[in-house]
Design an enzyme around this catalytic site. Structure first.
Site, PDB file in Angstrom:
ATOM      1  N   ARG A  35       0.854  -1.190   0.000  1.00 52.89           N
ATOM      2  CA  ARG A  35       0.000   0.000   0.000  1.00 52.89           C
ATOM      3  C   ARG A  35       0.887   1.237   0.000  1.00 52.89           C
ATOM      4  O   ARG A  35       1.748   1.392   0.867  1.00 52.89           O
ATOM      5  CB  ARG A  35      -0.885   0.014   1.246  1.00 52.89           C
ATOM      6  N   ARG A  76      -9.799  17.718   9.405  1.00 50.52           N
ATOM      7  CA  ARG A  76      -8.766  17.842  10.439  1.00 50.52           C
ATOM      8  C   ARG A  76      -8.795  19.230  11.070  1.00 50.52           C
ATOM      9  O   ARG A  76      -9.250  20.191  10.459  1.00 50.52           O
ATOM     10  CB  ARG A  76      -7.368  17.620   9.836  1.00 50.52           C
ATOM     11  N   LYS A 222     -13.133   2.302   0.668  1.00 44.07           N
ATOM     12  CA  LYS A 222     -12.832   2.209   2.097  1.00 44.07           C
ATOM     13  C   LYS A 222     -14.106   2.535   2.871  1.00 44.07           C
ATOM     14  O   LYS A 222     -14.658   3.631   2.735  1.00 44.07           O
ATOM     15  CB  LYS A 222     -11.699   3.166   2.453  1.00 44.07           C
ATOM     16  N   THR A 280      -6.485  -1.646   9.780  1.00 43.03           N
ATOM     17  CA  THR A 280      -6.355  -0.703  10.904  1.00 43.03           C
ATOM     18  C   THR A 280      -6.044  -1.382  12.237  1.00 43.03           C
ATOM     19  O   THR A 280      -6.836  -2.164  12.753  1.00 43.03           O
ATOM     20  CB  THR A 280      -7.594   0.202  11.113  1.00 43.03           C
TER      21      THR A 280
END
Length: 483
Positions: A35, A76, A222, A280
């Site tokens: 990845r 964020r 995802k 994860t």
């Protein structure tokens, strides 16, 4: 040589693994797909990593896939004057879309996503830094979201913001992502992961942009937003691969729900003949530790027992201290769990009707192999479709997918139970082709003379979707002695 490991390992490449020497070691330890995380690094750095991965894979004689992972619109906070602050429970704190980028302090901080004040309401619970900090919204005044700290602690620069229950509405593809899709096409990525997918149209847009850029990667959706769960069937239909991205997903839906949702997503993917990755924090402690915790071992093993195609490392191999030990542990845990998974009865889908001849052949091969005592299945495939259909049916048997197409071989690195093998058909005789394929597998100790194997193939003219035949042979009987 024993049977190959069935579950595939996706490893994130980063500073800990990007040298030729370290790539050689983690490939040797068992990585199937790398990845490349587009959240960090320049296009030039991604191109160099991709070049090096291909070079080291060729040196090792392995087919290794490359997954380009788009950053997506992660919402964020901006930065603090002193890099971090301590927030106390009960204190007031402002998320301010109009604040300068580096002006944050104990009273408030800026936002990368300027529309956030329009997306939240009084009473909403906002989770920062994957839920380590919890804020409750008091009210919204223009660009300012006035909050009370419910769970305090240290908050540092650029941490992510989620809303409990999901529903924050940033578009799935940012301008940066659209440029990065062109980079993914230029490095010939095998898989393109789209972050924070909300609905099927996000997937379709990514596929359109990729094709316009000349790319042929499979699209990975995802699943990390609460609303994606509600639309999971349409998203699965539009995608080639699903990723259970448990970090943000766990924050949005709550940690109590994550295990059942993971099982639901894996089942959804398999039932629609799609590929699925579980990701994860799988071996998070191995960033700093040489051995995984028992809980992590159980987590990886349970993903395997659920039927995931691949398990993925993130920081463990990108920046961790023990990337090789991490991959070795992943390999060991997967193999241990697979001993039990193969005893689970095959899913027989009696309500299926086949739309294509090649699909019917693929499923018939698996049904027969599971009941005949065959030792292996050989799928000669142009596109990889036959091997994918075979891999959706539970079996302990290895599927040797033989193709002359490099892109197909690299794509099949993600299919559970499938071992991609380069093979050029050099004869118009079916008997000769069978003999050549079996000789190659016997040389590599994948099959033995007495083994019963099932072979699927088409009419030998290299056409996609042409698989129309199944043959059952004993290895020694089918190999034509060389003159």
């Amino acid at each position: 040589m024993g049977n190959p490991r069935r579950t595939k390992i996706v490893a994130t490449i980063g500073p800990a693994t990007e040298s030729a020497e370290m790539l050689d070691k983690v490939i040797q330890a068992g990585v199937d797909v790398f990845r490349v995380n587009f959240s960090h690094g320049s296009p030039e750095a991604h191109m160099e990593r991709a070049r090096l991965i291909r070079e080291r894979a060729a040196k090792a004689g392995r087919h290794i896939g490359i997954l380009a992972d788009l950053q997506g619109p992660k919402i964020r906070i901006e930065r603090f004057v002193n890099d971090s602050v301590m927030l106390k429970q009960g204190a007031s704190f402002v998320l301010d879309a109009s604040l300068d980028r580096d002006a944050g302090d104990e009273s408030g901080v800026g936002l990368t996503y300027k529309a956030l004040p329009r997306d939240v309401n009084a009473g909403d619970v906002l989770l920062l830094d994957d839920g380590m900090i919890v804020l409750t919204v008091d009210d919204v005044e223009g660009d300012k979201i006035n909050c009370v700290v419910t769970v305090g602690g240290k908050l540092s620069n650029n941490k992510g913001v989620n809303r409990h229950g999901g529903g924050l509405s940033a578009d799935a593809l940012t301008e940066k992502d659209k440029q990065d899709i062109k980079v993914a096409a230029s490095i010939n990525a095998d898989f393109l992961a789209v972050s924070f997918v909300r609905c099927a149209s996000d997937v379709e847009e990514a596929r359109r942009l990729l094709q316009e850029a000349g790319g042929h990667a499979w699209i990975v959706s995802k699943i990390e937003r609460a609303e994606a769960i509600d639309d999971i069937e349409d998203i699965t239909r539009a995608s080639d691969v699903l990723m259970v991205a448990r970090g943000d997903l766990g924050v949005e839906i709550g940690d109590a729900e994550i295990t059942a949702v993971q099982k639901q997503i894996i089942m959804q993917a398999r039932s629609m003949d799609k590929v699925v990755i579980t990701a994860t924090q799988m071996l998070q402690s191995m960033i700093d530790s040489q051995i995984p915790t028992r809980a992590e071992v159980t987590d990886v093993a349970n993903s395997v027992l659920d039927g995931t195609d691949a398990v993925m490392t993130s920081a463990e191999t990108a920046i961790g201290n023990y990337p090789v030990l991490t991959i070795e542990a992943m390999d060991r845990i997967c193999r241990g769990a697979e001993k039990y998974r193969s005893k689970i009865v095959s899913e027989i889908r009696n309500d299926d009707s086949f739309e294509r001849v090649d699909e019917a052949i693929a499923k018939a091969c698996m049904y027969t192999a599971n009941r005949l005592g065959a030792r292996a299945i050989i799928a000669m495939t142009e596109s990889g479709a036959t091997a994918l259909w075979m891999s959706r049916i539970s079996s302990g048997l290895p599927i040797y997918a033989m193709s002359g197409q490099d892109s197909t071989l690299r794509r099949m690195t993600m299919f559970r139970g499938v071992e991609p093998i380069a093979f050029e058909i050099s004869s118009s005789s079916h008997s000769q082709v069978n003999s050549d394929a079996l000789s190659l597998l016997r040389e590599q100790s994948f099959v033995k003379d007495d083994d019963l194997v099932i072979i699927s193939k088409g009419d030998l003219h290299g056409k996609q979707g042409g698989t129309n035949a199944m043959k059952i042979v004993r290895v020694a009987d089918a190999i034509i002695p060389s003159q």
